[in-house]
Design an enzyme around this catalytic site. Structure first.
Site, mmCIF file in Angstrom:
data_model
loop_
_atom_site.group_PDB
_atom_site.id
_atom_site.type_symbol
_atom_site.label_atom_id
_atom_site.label_comp_id
_atom_site.label_asym_id
_atom_site.label_seq_id
_atom_site.Cartn_x
_atom_site.Cartn_y
_atom_site.Cartn_z
ATOM 1 N N GLN A 1 -8.350 30.345 -23.172
ATOM 2 C CA GLN A 1 -9.185 31.371 -23.799
ATOM 3 C C GLN A 1 -8.670 31.701 -25.187
ATOM 4 O O GLN A 1 -9.446 31.831 -26.138
ATOM 5 C CB GLN A 1 -9.215 32.628 -22.922
ATOM 6 N N LYS B 1 -18.576 27.517 -14.811
ATOM 7 C CA LYS B 1 -18.634 28.817 -15.500
ATOM 8 C C LYS B 1 -18.073 28.710 -16.913
ATOM 9 O O LYS B 1 -18.658 29.232 -17.863
ATOM 10 C CB LYS B 1 -17.863 29.847 -14.665
ATOM 11 N N ASP C 1 -6.859 28.910 -11.739
ATOM 12 C CA ASP C 1 -7.736 29.763 -10.925
ATOM 13 C C ASP C 1 -7.690 29.388 -9.444
ATOM 14 O O ASP C 1 -8.272 30.088 -8.609
ATOM 15 C CB ASP C 1 -9.174 29.689 -11.457
ATOM 16 N N ARG D 1 -6.850 44.116 -19.172
ATOM 17 C CA ARG D 1 -6.301 42.788 -19.496
ATOM 18 C C ARG D 1 -5.894 42.695 -20.968
ATOM 19 O O ARG D 1 -6.468 43.381 -21.815
ATOM 20 C CB ARG D 1 -7.320 41.706 -19.095
ATOM 21 N N GLY E 1 -13.465 37.688 -18.957
ATOM 22 C CA GLY E 1 -12.403 37.435 -19.937
ATOM 23 C C GLY E 1 -12.780 36.335 -20.910
ATOM 24 O O GLY E 1 -12.510 36.419 -22.120
ATOM 25 N N ARG F 1 -11.889 35.573 -6.847
ATOM 26 C CA ARG F 1 -11.085 34.471 -6.296
ATOM 27 C C ARG F 1 -10.345 34.927 -5.021
ATOM 28 O O ARG F 1 -10.104 34.123 -4.117
ATOM 29 C CB ARG F 1 -10.070 33.963 -7.324
ATOM 30 N N LYS G 1 -4.786 38.297 -14.650
ATOM 31 C CA LYS G 1 -6.156 37.853 -14.324
ATOM 32 C C LYS G 1 -6.994 39.053 -13.851
ATOM 33 O O LYS G 1 -6.623 40.190 -14.075
ATOM 34 C CB LYS G 1 -6.099 36.738 -13.276
ATOM 35 N N SER H 1 -2.961 29.327 -22.727
ATOM 36 C CA SER H 1 -4.244 29.959 -22.409
ATOM 37 C C SER H 1 -5.376 29.272 -23.149
ATOM 38 O O SER H 1 -5.411 29.246 -24.382
ATOM 39 C CB SER H 1 -4.203 31.448 -22.786
HETATM 40 C C1 S3P Z 1 -10.879 30.082 -18.766
HETATM 41 C C2 S3P Z 1 -9.531 29.922 -18.943
HETATM 42 C C3 S3P Z 1 -8.521 30.432 -18.009
HETATM 43 C C4 S3P Z 1 -9.116 30.764 -16.640
HETATM 44 C C5 S3P Z 1 -10.409 31.524 -16.761
HETATM 45 C C6 S3P Z 1 -11.437 30.741 -17.563
HETATM 46 C C7 S3P Z 1 -11.797 29.560 -19.799
HETATM 47 O O1 S3P Z 1 -7.952 31.609 -18.560
HETATM 48 O O2 S3P Z 1 -8.199 31.501 -15.872
HETATM 49 O O3 S3P Z 1 -10.937 31.782 -15.472
HETATM 50 O O4 S3P Z 1 -13.006 29.452 -19.552
HETATM 51 O O5 S3P Z 1 -11.309 29.233 -20.896
HETATM 52 P P1 S3P Z 1 -6.675 31.475 -19.553
HETATM 53 O O6 S3P Z 1 -6.973 30.371 -20.444
HETATM 54 O O7 S3P Z 1 -6.547 32.758 -20.294
HETATM 55 O O8 S3P Z 1 -5.515 31.215 -18.625
#
Ligand code: S3P
Length: 438
Positions: free
Chosen positions: A175, A28, A321, A130, A101, A395, A348, A173
């Site tokens: 993200q 994903k 995750d 969030r 997210g 999850r 989350k 993080s």
């Molecule tokens: C993700 C990073 C994670 C993870 C999310 C997907 C990504 O979040 O929990 O399901 O694709 O970069 P965080 O980086 O905010 O912890």
């Protein structure tokens, strides 16, 4: 097992054993990135093994709303017709990021660098709770105009000329790191991100493949302003996070022997394997190879008795995750298991500390939450069973299903359809694996 319908409850009966050879959907995180980065490339990006889910479909819709043409040559093959770095156009309506997210955080980084127009981003009820201040703050420091709604969605971004910054992530993080790096493609000079613990590095790997100047040193990633990007082909490996429930199921259900093929084994993702190995699990990796520039391989899982362990903050980002599944495995392990340094789980799709502990307690497990983790006292025998409220979190729904397979009496999972956020065929696959063993 009937196909899930909206907000459906599903019952997962105990499995005698879990056997078979299966592949899981495309990763994903990588699928989101391929569509997003492909949309600002020059020319076509062909994505194979795309992990189609509610989250990644939201990403396709989001880039289409910004004027990008995406051809779908079947379920798992896409062609994204990139419009160049500054080719995203503001849609008339807000961009709906649904439950995703990763979509909202990464897209914001790209939008901050567009040359004009106003982009509005919104999401579903869960995404709207969030934190978004964590991306608005560094983007504003780079010169972007970003307005949140009290630190949450809806979010408004106006493209502005950006300048590079040195940014120390306050939370580990991927993200947030990715958001800043993507904005860094548009920023004069160099953009440097320091991370407190290593987090998933798919953005860095894909940007390098697209020709961006990305330098990686331990704990530091930097990117220089880009003139053009081109990806060409992206082959997406199977999602370790979708494989993980099956790894845990086969570990817990006696007599199991399961093979999972073509799984992404990027070490920034596979923390659960090291944790399970410490607990005594029997997982063997074979056919190691590279898929789309990412480490990948096949897994063989045989059931094994487990002992409790402690997971600390360094392991948290590489298993983020999968931590609810760690709690489930811990419920079957001899002795006490602990998780520390995982307060991020509260931010989350649900408060995953509370949701995990409540789910396990409802099944008769001795578990309690702490401010930044949980403590589980395991018993090496089958769980009683009962019912798990997923709280709309994919999850947690998968945790409930795996608990059902390993239970004495089965588990009813409420709001089970939310698995479609990452793994739409999950319950069918679980049913097929039980059938194959019969
Ligand atoms: C993700 C990073 C994670 C993870 C999310 C997907 C990504 O979040 O929990 O399901 O694709 O970069 P965080 O980086 O905010 O912890």
């Amino acid at each position: 097992m009937p196909a899930p319908t909206a907000a459906a409850s599903l019952r997962v009966e105990p499995a005698t054993r879990i056997v078979g050879h299966v592949a899981v959907p495309g990763d994903k995180s990588i699928s989101h990135r391929a569509v997003l980065i492909g949309s600002v490339c020059d020319g076509e990006t062909r994505i194979t093994g795309f992990g189609r889910s509610a989250d990644t479909e939201a990403t396709i819709r989001a880039v289409r709303a910004c004027g990008i043409v995406v051809d779908e040559d079947g379920r798992e093959t896409l062609r994204v017709h990139g419009a160049g770095l500054r080719g995203l156009r503001p849609p008339a309506e807000p961009i709906d990021c649904a439950n995703a997210g990763t979509l909202v955080r990464l897209l914001a980084g790209l939008l901050a660098g567009q040359s004009g127009g106003t982009f509005d981003l919104r999401g579903d009820d869960s995404l709207s709770l969030r934190p978004m201040g964590r991306i608005a703050e560094p983007l504003a420091r780079m010169g972007a105009e970003v307005e949140t709604t009290d630190g949450r969605l809806p979010l408004r971004i106006r493209g502005r000329p950006l300048h590079g910054i040195e940014y120390e992530l306050p939370v580990a993080s991927a993200q947030v790191k990715s958001c800043v790096l993507l904005a860094g493609l548009y920023a004069a000079g160099e953009t440097v991100v320091r991370e407190p613990q290593p987090t998933r590095d798919h953005t860095e790997l894909m940007l390098q493949a697209a020709g961006a100047r990305v330098a990686v040193r331990p704990g530091v990633v930097s990117v220089a302003a880009a003139e053009r990007l081109a990806l060409g082909e992206v082959a997406v490996p199977g999602d370790f996070s979708s494989a993980a429930p099956l790894v845990v199921a086969a570990t817990l259900v006696p007599g199991s022997e399961l093979h999972l093929h073509g799984v992404n084994l990027n070490p920034r993702r596979t923390g659960l394997l090291a944790i399970l190995e410490r607990m005594g699990a029997k997982v063997t990796v074979y056919n190691r190879r590279s898929i789309g520039g990412e480490p990948a391989g096949d897994l063989e899982i045989r059931s094994a008795p487990l002992v409790g362990t402690t997971v600390g903050s360094r392991e948290v980002p590489v298993a983020i995750d999968e931590l609810p599944l760690f709690a489930l495995a811990a419920s079957f392990a001899r002795g006490e298991s602990r998780l520390r340094g995982a307060a991020e789980l509260r931010a989350k799709e649900s408060d995953r500390i509370e949701a995990t502990v409540d789910a396990l307690r409802a099944l008769g497990v001795r578990a309690r939450g702490t401010s930044d983790g949980f403590v589980v006292t395991g018993v090496p025998s089958r769980l009683r069973g009962g019912h798990v409220d997923s709280r709309g979190d994919h999850r947690i729904a998968m945790l409930g299903a795996v608990a059902g397979l390993a239970s004495g009496e089965g588990v009813r999972v409420d709001d089970a359809d939310c698995v479609g956020v990452s793994f739409p065929g999950f319950f069918d696959l679980v049913a097929a694996l039980r059938r194959e063993a019969a």
